[in-house]
Design an enzyme around this catalytic site. Structure first.
Site, mmCIF file in Angstrom:
data_model
loop_
_atom_site.group_PDB
_atom_site.id
_atom_site.type_symbol
_atom_site.label_atom_id
_atom_site.label_comp_id
_atom_site.label_asym_id
_atom_site.label_seq_id
_atom_site.Cartn_x
_atom_site.Cartn_y
_atom_site.Cartn_z
ATOM 1 N N GLY A 136 7.159 -4.981 3.149
ATOM 2 C CA GLY A 136 6.988 -4.592 1.755
ATOM 3 C C GLY A 136 8.313 -4.303 1.092
ATOM 4 O O GLY A 136 8.896 -5.146 0.402
ATOM 5 N N ARG A 137 8.841 -3.105 1.377
ATOM 6 C CA ARG A 137 10.006 -2.611 0.629
ATOM 7 C C ARG A 137 11.199 -3.537 0.703
ATOM 8 O O ARG A 137 11.919 -3.696 -0.286
ATOM 9 C CB ARG A 137 10.377 -1.211 1.136
ATOM 10 C CG ARG A 137 9.380 -0.156 0.707
ATOM 11 C CD ARG A 137 9.546 1.122 1.468
ATOM 12 N NE ARG A 137 9.067 1.004 2.840
ATOM 13 C CZ ARG A 137 9.187 1.945 3.759
ATOM 14 N NH1 ARG A 137 9.807 3.070 3.457
ATOM 15 N NH2 ARG A 137 8.694 1.773 4.967
ATOM 16 N N HIS A 166 3.334 6.431 0.452
ATOM 17 C CA HIS A 166 4.619 7.123 0.210
ATOM 18 C C HIS A 166 4.728 7.699 -1.191
ATOM 19 O O HIS A 166 5.539 8.583 -1.430
ATOM 20 C CB HIS A 166 5.795 6.156 0.406
ATOM 21 C CG HIS A 166 5.859 5.556 1.767
ATOM 22 N ND1 HIS A 166 6.472 4.365 2.026
ATOM 23 C CD2 HIS A 166 5.368 5.983 2.968
ATOM 24 C CE1 HIS A 166 6.371 4.077 3.313
ATOM 25 N NE2 HIS A 166 5.689 5.039 3.906
ATOM 26 N N LYS A 206 6.046 -1.274 14.726
ATOM 27 C CA LYS A 206 7.480 -1.184 14.394
ATOM 28 C C LYS A 206 8.316 -1.682 15.567
ATOM 29 O O LYS A 206 7.959 -1.430 16.717
ATOM 30 C CB LYS A 206 7.841 0.263 14.060
ATOM 31 C CG LYS A 206 7.149 0.730 12.800
ATOM 32 C CD LYS A 206 7.584 2.101 12.330
ATOM 33 C CE LYS A 206 6.713 2.461 11.125
ATOM 34 N NZ LYS A 206 7.039 3.662 10.446
ATOM 35 N N GLY A 219 9.700 -1.705 7.381
ATOM 36 C CA GLY A 219 10.461 -0.459 7.334
ATOM 37 C C GLY A 219 11.226 -0.318 6.035
ATOM 38 O O GLY A 219 11.102 -1.147 5.131
ATOM 39 N N ASP A 233 0.843 -1.204 0.000
ATOM 40 C CA ASP A 233 0.000 0.000 0.000
ATOM 41 C C ASP A 233 0.877 1.252 0.000
ATOM 42 O O ASP A 233 0.386 2.365 0.155
ATOM 43 C CB ASP A 233 -0.933 0.014 1.223
ATOM 44 C CG ASP A 233 -0.171 -0.006 2.549
ATOM 45 O OD1 ASP A 233 0.969 -0.510 2.589
ATOM 46 O OD2 ASP A 233 -0.720 0.485 3.551
ATOM 47 N N LYS A 248 0.090 -4.628 13.939
ATOM 48 C CA LYS A 248 1.338 -4.497 13.155
ATOM 49 C C LYS A 248 2.050 -3.280 13.710
ATOM 50 O O LYS A 248 1.504 -2.182 13.732
ATOM 51 C CB LYS A 248 0.917 -4.271 11.712
ATOM 52 C CG LYS A 248 1.992 -3.960 10.719
ATOM 53 C CD LYS A 248 1.302 -3.876 9.356
ATOM 54 C CE LYS A 248 2.210 -3.786 8.177
ATOM 55 N NZ LYS A 248 3.176 -2.731 8.187
ATOM 56 N N SER A 252 6.509 -4.589 11.478
ATOM 57 C CA SER A 252 6.561 -3.850 10.222
ATOM 58 C C SER A 252 7.984 -3.886 9.660
ATOM 59 O O SER A 252 8.953 -3.850 10.418
ATOM 60 C CB SER A 252 6.162 -2.429 10.580
ATOM 61 O OG SER A 252 5.912 -1.709 9.455
ATOM 62 N N TRP A 290 -2.646 -1.304 12.149
ATOM 63 C CA TRP A 290 -1.293 -0.762 11.974
ATOM 64 C C TRP A 290 -1.163 0.259 13.120
ATOM 65 O O TRP A 290 -1.830 1.299 13.087
ATOM 66 C CB TRP A 290 -1.187 0.008 10.673
ATOM 67 C CG TRP A 290 -0.893 -0.667 9.378
ATOM 68 C CD1 TRP A 290 0.057 -0.248 8.486
ATOM 69 C CD2 TRP A 290 -1.538 -1.781 8.746
ATOM 70 N NE1 TRP A 290 0.043 -1.065 7.371
ATOM 71 C CE2 TRP A 290 -0.917 -2.014 7.512
ATOM 72 C CE3 TRP A 290 -2.583 -2.646 9.128
ATOM 73 C CZ2 TRP A 290 -1.298 -3.044 6.648
ATOM 74 C CZ3 TRP A 290 -2.959 -3.662 8.262
ATOM 75 C CH2 TRP A 290 -2.323 -3.853 7.055
ATOM 76 N N TYR A 303 0.744 2.919 14.729
ATOM 77 C CA TYR A 303 1.876 3.813 14.502
ATOM 78 C C TYR A 303 1.704 5.096 15.314
ATOM 79 O O TYR A 303 0.959 5.987 14.907
ATOM 80 C CB TYR A 303 1.975 4.174 13.010
ATOM 81 C CG TYR A 303 2.399 3.031 12.101
ATOM 82 C CD1 TYR A 303 2.927 1.845 12.605
ATOM 83 C CD2 TYR A 303 2.277 3.153 10.725
ATOM 84 C CE1 TYR A 303 3.319 0.822 11.767
ATOM 85 C CE2 TYR A 303 2.680 2.121 9.872
ATOM 86 C CZ TYR A 303 3.193 0.960 10.403
ATOM 87 O OH TYR A 303 3.587 -0.056 9.572
HETATM 88 P P1 FBP Z 1 7.267 -1.601 4.685
HETATM 89 O O1 FBP Z 1 7.714 -2.988 5.045
HETATM 90 O O2 FBP Z 1 7.637 -1.257 3.270
HETATM 91 O O3 FBP Z 1 7.747 -0.591 5.700
HETATM 92 O O4 FBP Z 1 5.678 -1.618 4.709
HETATM 93 C C1 FBP Z 1 4.959 -1.672 5.907
HETATM 94 C C2 FBP Z 1 3.992 -0.511 6.004
HETATM 95 O O5 FBP Z 1 3.245 -0.567 7.194
HETATM 96 C C3 FBP Z 1 3.032 -0.397 4.830
HETATM 97 O O6 FBP Z 1 1.905 -1.192 4.969
HETATM 98 C C4 FBP Z 1 2.762 1.069 4.829
HETATM 99 O O7 FBP Z 1 2.506 1.553 3.578
HETATM 100 C C5 FBP Z 1 4.028 1.673 5.325
HETATM 101 O O8 FBP Z 1 4.722 0.692 6.048
HETATM 102 C C6 FBP Z 1 3.784 2.872 6.183
HETATM 103 O O9 FBP Z 1 5.026 3.452 6.462
HETATM 104 P P2 FBP Z 1 5.201 4.802 7.266
HETATM 105 O O10 FBP Z 1 5.865 4.437 8.539
HETATM 106 O O11 FBP Z 1 6.093 5.622 6.415
HETATM 107 O O12 FBP Z 1 3.842 5.394 7.454
#
Ligand code: FBP
Length: 261
Positions: free
Chosen positions: A227-228, A25, A176, A201, A20, A174, A199, A141, A143
């Site tokens: 993801g990345r 991003h 960090k 990162g 996503d 989910k 997550s 998520w 955060y």
């Molecule tokens: P990554 O593994 O690429 O970090 O993806 C995890 C994720 O939670 C994605 O689902 C979401 O798009 C992104 O990280 C959000 O990142 P940020 O911390 O920049 O909001």
């Protein structure tokens, strides 16, 4: 009420492939190869991921029958990084639409510590209610972010966010990992029966990523949502296998890194 979470797990563990970031991003995360959602879905399918995470638009256009063996997690809210306002991630898709698209679970971001956290917590609470009525797991998520958050990686704050996810009925949270090996046990503890996935990162050296994976599994995580680190890697399948060796087969980093060779 039966929540069908086992579809997302292999012996209680999971590795989800998140895609996503194009919304969150923007194209700066993408290149000529991974800009194509089919490239990601092929990694998820052939790599035997426990689920792929998409926004509703990509789910509708790309999650065709061919991919139906990969569980689909539809992300219900999102925001771009273009605006710089106080964090808020609003609902962009309903649980019902996610189900029509083939969802096996739904995801939702809460920015605890934002001036707008009350809106997100209230919105998620309705979502979890609806999702559970249909037997679908709901993933937060978590955060911490916004004007009341001087340090988003503070261990107690992460523990608080994990607790909020549990209090709100999330099946999976989910979050960090901040590298605080001992302190993070408290984060896990606060999640209670809500499973914790970490997550990914931004992209790390593969070995560094394997160490992080091994560490979080030692602390008691149920897996990763990444993801990345996968789809920006030039050999996504070898890193996938190495991560799976740690998460699904309890291998050490030394054993897992053989898949990178
Ligand atoms: P990554 O593994 O690429 O970090 O993806 C995890 C994720 O939670 C994605 O689902 C979401 O798009 C992104 O990280 C959000 O990142 P940020 O911390 O920049 O909001």
């Amino acid at each position: 009420m039966t929540i069908h979470i086992n579809k997302l797990l292999t012996n209680g563990k999971a590795i989800f492939l998140a895609y996503d970031q194009g919304l969150e991003h923007g194209p700066s995360d993408l290149n000529m190869k991974n800009v194509d959602p089919n490239y990601i879905l092929d990694i998820a399918l052939e790599g035997h991921y426990n689920g792929v995470i998409l926004q509703h638009g990509l789910a509708e256009k790309y999650y065709q029958d061919y991919y139906k063996d990969i569980p689909l997690i539809v992300k219900l809210n999102g925001q771009t990084s273009i605006t710089k306002m106080e964090p808020i991630s609003k609902k962009l898709c309903t649980v019902e639409r996610a189900i029509k698209l083939g969802a096996d679970a739904v995801g939702y971001t809460i920015y605890n510590g934002s001036e707008n956290e009350d809106e997100m917590m209230a919105e998620f609470s309705k979502i979890v209610d609806t999702a559970h009525d249909y037997g679908l797991p709901a993933i937060i998520w978590a955060y911490p972010r916004g004007k009341f958050v001087p340090d988003p990686m503070n261990t107690n704050l992460l523990a608080y966010c994990a607790r909020v996810a549990a209090e709100l009925g999330a099946d999976i949270v989910k979050i960090k990992y901040n590298g605080d090996f001992e302190g993070f046990k408290w984060v896990m503890k606060n999640a209670g029966r809500t499973k914790v996935v970490i997550s990914g990162g931004s992209k790390l050296e593969p070995i560094e990523f394997l160490h992080k994976t091994h560490e979080v599994m030692q602390i008691g995580a149920s897996g990763l949502a990444i993801g990345r680190n996968i789809w920006q890697h030039d050999k996504p399948f070898s890193l996938t296998k190495a991560i799976q060796a740690i998460i699904h087969h309890d291998k050490t980093v030394d054993e897992a890194k053989k898949f990178l060779e």
